[in-house]
Design a protein around this motif. Structure first.
Motif, short mmCIF file in Angstrom:
data_model
loop_
_atom_site.label_atom_id
_atom_site.label_comp_id
_atom_site.label_asym_id
_atom_site.label_seq_id
_atom_site.Cartn_x
_atom_site.Cartn_y
_atom_site.Cartn_z
N SER A 727 0.74 -5.89 9.42
CA SER A 727 0.90 -4.61 10.11
C SER A 727 0.91 -3.43 9.15
O SER A 727 1.44 -2.37 9.46
N SER A 728 0.36 -3.63 7.97
CA SER A 728 0.48 -2.58 6.95
C SER A 728 -0.19 -1.28 7.39
O SER A 728 0.17 -0.21 6.90
N HIS A 729 -1.14 -1.38 8.33
CA HIS A 729 -1.84 -0.16 8.76
C HIS A 729 -0.88 0.81 9.44
O HIS A 729 -1.17 1.99 9.56
N GLY A 734 -0.29 1.96 3.71
CA GLY A 734 -1.40 1.12 4.12
C GLY A 734 -1.43 -0.20 3.37
O GLY A 734 -0.39 -0.83 3.18
N ASP A 735 -2.62 -0.57 2.90
CA ASP A 735 -2.78 -1.87 2.24
C ASP A 735 -2.01 -1.95 0.94
O ASP A 735 -1.77 -3.03 0.42
N SER A 756 6.68 5.81 7.29
CA SER A 756 5.56 6.10 8.16
C SER A 756 5.81 7.48 8.76
O SER A 756 6.79 7.69 9.47
N GLN A 933 4.82 -3.36 16.03
CA GLN A 933 3.99 -2.56 16.91
C GLN A 933 4.85 -1.86 17.96
O GLN A 933 5.71 -2.48 18.58
#
Lengths: 1089, 247
Positions: A727-729, A734-735, A756, A933
């Protein structure tokens, strides 16, 4: 052994020897109107509930032989039996028959130890018989006897055949009768041969107490022995046989079986695991048949399957109640449903683990369970008939228990307590007996009592012995006492900062600028150990309670409130005794020197966090404002240093409830605001704790009471790291997001980096999940452990010193600190004796854990009340993904829930990818659900097949129905297996109605007055020394634990403080409101009169 | 945590004694013909033999003291004295310590100045160890010295007492000693004047507990003294009878 004992009994002194054989007090100690009952070991072991509850059973003699056997079997039963023997009203006596010249017997050749003990019991009973025959009853006793006899005959005439009615006294009525109570037929027969009267327990009750038929409900059914005395009634056995003790022992020795503790999987009732000591992978047990009647916590023997049949843990979510829903719920039925019987490990991509089956139970972990009875389908509503009923325990993963009752009408719709008697292999359910009624289902008092009982929290008012230990009121501090202390009343400006409405103030602070530019900072802690001396009743009670327990709407104190909220509480403008730690700190907050002394202080002001913050921010330039600013500046430096060392900031999902002042029902939830003043106090408390830890370890190298937090096992983080990667997005990095758990500093850095901007809550969520991967912090005795480190606080040494009013550990630490200051100070064996201290430490850790669980259950209870008659759609986050469902967290309410897409035996509508822990669309392969999520869920309260109210969480967005094109009539996202309050079952309200038939209802007045009493706590809940270990996990950590990892739940982190502080806030508010309302009410009443 | 109850609520210890009671004490004198004096003492299940040689000429001239006798002691345990067979403990640290304690206890009590240039050897051997070994050893040595006819200022009687789970108990047996976890105090006393010649504690204890333990152990020692005196008198009578002095 026995032989050697006797030979060493005799004493050198003749007078002492005579004393050693002093038999039981003469017969006047017995109640006149009843025979003397000598009970055997099995009665003591199995009928303890009856013995405890049946006040009509008096004149019981507990033999030393029996005590010894019970103690060898179960420490818990032993202490209950002991408690019984100290109940003077019941005339229960202990006879040390093994040490009596006339009742000691040697084992003869060919006699088993059991037989020898049975004989010893008979010999003692016989001795009593002969002894009492020589002590005739007095005239008064005879009169009383006649009266009782007449009464009993009258009662018996109605209920029992006259032939059964027995006389209380022997033949001519001159002497008291002695009766042996034993359910062992052979033993009874042997006793009768000796000329004794002997009965089974049920026979005795029927014969002698016919006017108390309800006692029969309390009688545990004789247990089927392991030796095949089980009654088949022609059916096929459901479960494999349990091996007996010697077979298990031999098998374990030979390596054929594995012995370990059985842990029921709380997420899936159809599987569990057995741990093998410290090392080795836990053995997976799947399917009810393989579990073979083991209860959670039992010590069992397991036979491993060949490696070809090993499997991975099932990822299915199988709720206990859901499984029960498939069951016919017939208390007489004894066939297993297909699902329950199946032991196929469901498909799963997890690691393959050894699989085995339970072949024997070494030690049962049975306790008394609270719960409710299920009404029977065969009964007409409202007219239940006596017979077998199924009991549903409050603990969700427990099987239903079958009990036999003659009074169903008074038990249905009530919360009752039940004890398990046994579980034979022909029966689907364990059998038990009812112990007592707690109250109505759904009644708040009852539910609160239930959760206190379930967590073994003592909530009775303090005993007179404890209250007698309190200092006189009003208490005057003697001049001599003042002379022995450092007087800080005039010389230092001391103030306290606490949550609003706090009544038990156990810490206060002062700061003073020194001529050399340094600061003198003092932390003053309430001097509880001055009032609570070792070896007193109040000390024993506090040690047993271990901690004050904070529930949502009340507080269960560790110390009587005269001490806690008055004498010890460092209230403003009054003289109070304190234990002070005073440092000289440089402006950079480096310690130059430290001193510890008992002191007397007078606080100038009790600030709330908000007030203190306002004072700091204000334009005031008085001494208090300046001091607060100095303290704040120093605390920032301390915090920075701690963070640099790698201290963690963790989170909890807990929220707090605003309570209704009248009913103390929750009205709304909110999240507590953290101010910098919280951190101010916290930093100095941490500093005090670490400073004291160093001092007491120096004085008591092998017996210091310390607290540690072991570094977590990196393996525990594996699943979390996988999920983060998938779920790094969602995160800014991010990656490139990394999660390094190799040390506390790297972990802290990783957590700080995982932000985030789109969704700030993700960081909190990550901290919550990190917390759950940790081990709990725990007290320990310094001689018993090698590593003293506190991982969460990044401190090499730590202890609890700052809250002696609400934690017993701090009281011990105070005593140790005091003893360390001077050799002449009072000491006590408990301070230096490692064994004693270890026992205290074990108890404290248990009490703290129980207090957390109870607090969490209390939150659960209030969550249910809050959502009653509500349906709320709210934002949530995915905490975990499973084969057939997900676990979500709703931050706004701190609620965690399971969303199940399909039943365990149905194919899941989504594809589960265990590697990345995601759920994908079966056709397109699109990602549907992954960890972290954000989703939207609908929350409501429902009642399931076990008549248990539960929080039903359904997925609203993404909507599976529209995604998969499923017919909307049958919501795929609904937890189908749970939703069964259907037409042919009784609803909860029916049950409530059933039980209330014979109550006189409409007692509104008492109800409301009770409700008004409810929010009595009005206290703060302090958790600011950051090492909380309080449960931050909130509503649902329990559900989140896999059995093998049950020990987690730790909490050390400032954020945690928020929740608990918040709770206090609500309480004080509620109280204030209650007051005004009560006044209004009183006025209204006055008028109407 | 289930802990053993060392003193039950009825006030009885594991072996049926009350806290202030001794174990059964039995003694015999004059067991061995080779030794100048010998004795056997049983305190409960602790069984000890003692033999005394001397006063005799010093073995090595360098040891000799021109104004008094040298007292030497050797304490040992039989290999079969404990539950698990142990190698003979004669030379180990613990035994050497007890040997030293015996010397320190008896040297001031024996009228050594009567026997210059000689030595007195005390050998004590524990046959069965069940707690209170040293106390039994001292009591046995006293009887053996008396049997050997060595002039003493007084009897030396020893007794132990311990503090277990808040209770002060007299004369600990092995179980109480090993698993009780509390401090144990050993005391040797000259009963006539009630002077203490040895006090040994194996742990730190609070002062008030110390006082209580000392007075309890002294009470125990006084009881032991009565038994030993009776034994010595009885033995003396027997000896006299066998010599024909008394009819």
């Amino acid at each position: 052994m026995l032989q050697s004992r006797t030979s060493s009994i005799a004493s050198a002194s003749a007078s002492a020897a005579a004393a050693a054989f002093r038999p039981l007090a003469a017969a006047e100690g017995f109640a006149a109107a009843a025979p003397v009952l000598v009970i055997d070991t099995n009665i003591a072991l199995h009928q303890i509930d009856l013995l405890e509850r049946a006040d009509a059973l008096v004149n019981i003699v507990v033999l030393q032989t029996v005590l010894g056997e019970v103690s060898a079997r179960s420490a818990q039963l032993y202490s209950r039996l002991r408690a019984l023997t100290s109940d003077s009203a019941r005339c229960v006596y202990v006879f040390s028959n093994e040490h009596h010249r006339k009742t000691y017997i040697e084992r003869v050749k060919g006699e088993s130890p059991n037989d020898r003990n049975d004989r010893a019991i008979r010999v003692a009973a016989k001795w009593y018989h002969d002894h009492l025959a020589s002590v005739p009853l007095t005239r008064d006793q005879l009169a009383e006897l006649q009266l009782a006899k007449a009464k009993m005959t009258k009662a018996a005439a109605a209920t029992a055949p006259a032939s059964l009615v027995r006389s209380m006294a022997d033949g001519d009525g001159k002497a008291r009768k002695v009766i042996l109570i034993s359910d062992d037929v052979a033993n009874c027969a042997a006793a009768r041969e000796d000329g004794l009267e002997a009965y089974g327990i049920a026979d005795y009750l029927a014969a002698y107490l016919p006017h108390e038929p309800k006692l029969l409900d309390l009688v545990a059914k004789p247990k089927a022995g392991a030796g095949g005395r089980e009654f088949s009634s022609g059916r096929e056995p459901i479960f494999p046989k349990h091996l007996d003790e010697s077979e298990v022992l031999a098998g374990v020795r030979a390596g054929k079986y594995v012995q370990g503790k059985f842990y029921q999987d709380v997420r899936n009732v159809l599987q569990g695991s057995v741990t093998r000591g410290e090392v080795g992978v836990p053995v997976l047990i799947s399917g009810v048949v393989d579990i073979n009647r083991a209860f959670d916590g039992d010590v069992v023997a397991v036979e491993l399957y060949p490696e070809s049949e090993w499997a991975a843990e099932s990822d299915l979510l199988v709720d206990g109640d859901a499984a029960a829903a498939n069951d016919d719920g017939d208390p007489d039925g004894d066939t297993l449903s297909l699902e329950a019987a199946s032991k196929d490990a469901a498909q799963s991509a997890g690691e393959i683990r050894p699989r085995g089956k339970v072949v024997g139970i070494v030690k049962r972990n049975w306790r008394r369970y609270c719960g409710h009875l299920l009404p029977r389908k065969s009964d007409r509503p409202g007219r239940p008939s006596p017979g077998k009923y199924l009991f549903v325990a409050n603990v969700r993963h427990l099987p239903r228990i079958r009990i036999h009752t003659t009074q169903p009408a008074s038990l249905l719709g009530k919360r009752i307590m039940v004890a398990v008697d046994g579980w034979d292999r022909y029966s689907k359910y364990p059998s038990g007996h009812y112990v007592r009624v707690l109250g109505d289902v759904g009644d708040k008092e009852t539910e609160n009592e239930l959760l206190l009982l379930e967590h073994d929290i003592s909530y009775e008012p303090f005993s007179q012995a404890v209250l007698d230990c309190l200092p006189p009121c009003p208490y005057v501090i003697s001049p001599k006492e003042i002379a022995n202390r450092v007087d800080l009343r005039e010389s230092r400006v001391v103030c306290s900062i606490d949550p609003p409405g706090c009544t038990d103030i156990d810490d206060a602070l002062h700061v003073q600028r020194l001529a050399n530019g340094n600061f003198e900072v003092g932390v003053h802690i309430a001097d509880v150990s001055h009032y609570v001396k070792p070896g007193t009743a109040i000390d024993a009670e506090a040690a047993a309670r271990g901690t004050t327990v904070y529930l949502v709407d009340r507080r269960i104190d560790m110390l009587p409130s005269y001490l806690g909220t008055d004498l010890c509480s460092l209230k403003p403008r009054v003289d109070r005794l304190a234990f002070s730690v005073v440092w000289e700190l440089t402006p950079e907050a480096e310690t130059v020197s430290v001193a510890f002394h008992k002191s007397i202080i007078r606080s100038v002001h009790a600030f709330s966090y908000g007030e203190a913050q306002a004072k700091i921010d204000s334009d005031d330039d008085d001494v208090v404002a300046r001091n607060l600013r100095d303290l704040l500046a120093l605390s920032r430096k301390l915090l920075a240093r701690r963070k640099a060392a790698g201290a963690l900031t963790l989170s909890s999902p807990a929220v707090h409830f605003e309570l209704d002042s009248e009913t103390s029902d929750p009205l709304s939830t909110s999240i507590y605001e953290l101010r910098e003043t919280n951190s101010l106090v916290e930093e100095f408390m941490l500093l005090a704790n670490t400073t004291v830890a160093k001092q007491i370890l120096g004085a008591f190298p092998s017996s210091a009471m310390l607290r540690r937090h072991p570094a977590p096992n990196p393996e525990r983080f594996e699943a979390l790291i996988t999920a983060i990667r998938a779920s790094s997005h969602l995160f800014d990095a991010g990656d490139e997001l990394t999660f390094d758990v190799s040390s506390n500093r790297s972990l802290a850095t990783s957590l700080d980096a995982a932000t985030s901007t789109a969704n700030p809550y993700l960081n909190t969520l990550l901290r919550i999940l990190t917390t759950r991967c940790m081990q709990p912090a725990a007290y320990f005795c310094s001689g018993n452990e090698d590593s003293y480190e506190h991982f969460g606080l990044a401190a090499p040494l730590y202890t609890h010193f700052t809250s002696p009013i609400r934690r017993y550990s701090d009281v011990i630490v105070h005593r140790q600190l005091y003893a360390s200051l001077s050799k002449t100070h009072e000491s006590h064996p408990s301070l230096v004796n490692r064994n004693l201290l270890s026992a205290i430490v074990d108890n404290l850790n248990l009490r703290h854990r129980n207090a957390q669980f109870a607090a969490r259950s209390s939150v659960d209870l209030h969550t249910l009340i809050f959502f009653k008659d509500k349906v709320v759609v709210e934002d949530a986050y995915v905490l975990a993904t499973k084969l057939n469902g997900i676990v979500v967290l709703v931050p706004k309410f701190g609620v965690q829930g399971h969303v199940t897409f399909s039943r365990a035996d149905e194919p899941s509508p989504l594809d589960y990818d265990a590697k990345t822990q995601t759920l994908r669309h079966p056709e397109t392969g699109d990602l549907v659900l992954a960890m972290f999520q954000p989703v939207r869920v609908r929350i409501s309260v429902k009642t399931n097949a076990n008549l248990r109210r539960y929080l039903n969480v359904e997925l609203v967005e993404p909507s599976l129905a529209s995604l998969l094109g499923v017919d909307n009539d049958e919501p795929a996202a609904g937890p189908a297996p749970m939703d069964v309050a259907g037409s042919d079952k009784y609803s909860l309200d029916d049950v409530l109605a059933l039980g209330r038939d014979d109550d006189d209802d409409g007692d509104e007045a008492t109800k409301s007055s009770e409700a008004a009493k409810a929010p009595t706590s009005g206290s703060k809940r302090r958790v600011r020394d950051a090492d909380l270990s309080q449960n931050k996990g909130g509503a649902a950590v329990a559900d989140d634990e896999t059995p093998a990892k049950r020990a987690k739940l730790m909490h050390d982190g400032e954020a945690l403080a928020a929740a608990s502080l918040a709770a206090a806030k609500s309480k004080s508010k509620a109280k204030a409101k209650a007051k005004t309302k009560a006044k209004a009410k009183a006025k209204g009443k006055g008028k109407s009169k | 945590m289930s802990r053993r109850e060392f003193v039950s609520p009825e006030g009885l210890r594991l072996d049926g004694r009350r806290p202030d009671e001794l174990r059964k004490l039995q003694a015999r004198m004059d067991l061995f013909s080779r030794a100048d004096g010998s004795a056997y003492v049983e305190m409960g299940n602790t069984k000890v033999v003692a033999a005394v040689y001397g006063p005799r000429e010093v073995r090595r001239a360098s040891m000799a003291k021109h104004d008094r006798a040298v007292v030497r002691a050797e304490f040992g345990m039989a290999t079969f004295a404990t539950g698990e067979r142990k190698k003979s403990s004669k030379g180990d640290k613990r035994s050497a310590e007890v040997s030293q304690m015996l010397v320190a206890t008896f040297e001031p009590v024996i009228l050594t100045e009567l026997f210059p240039r000689s030595q007195i050897d005390i050998f004590v051997h524990v046959l069965q160890a069940d707690g209170g070994n040293v106390a039994a050893a001292i009591n046995a040595a006293t009887l053996a010295l008396i049997d050997a006819g060595i002039p003493l200022k007084d009897f030396v009687v020893a007794c132990s007492a311990g503090h277990i789970d808040g209770a002060n108990v007299l004369d600990l047996n092995y179980l109480e000693d090993s698993s009780g976890g509390g401090p144990e105090l050993l005391l040797a006393m000259l009963p006539t004047e009630a002077t203490l010649s040895l006090v040994k504690i194996n742990d730190r204890i609070p002062l008030d507990v110390y006082d209580a333990l000392v007075s309890l152990a002294m009470k125990g020692a006084a009881l032991i003294h009565e038994v030993l005196v009776a034994k010595v008198k009885e033995h003396a009578h027997q000896q006299a009878a066998s010599l024909g002095t008394i009819v």
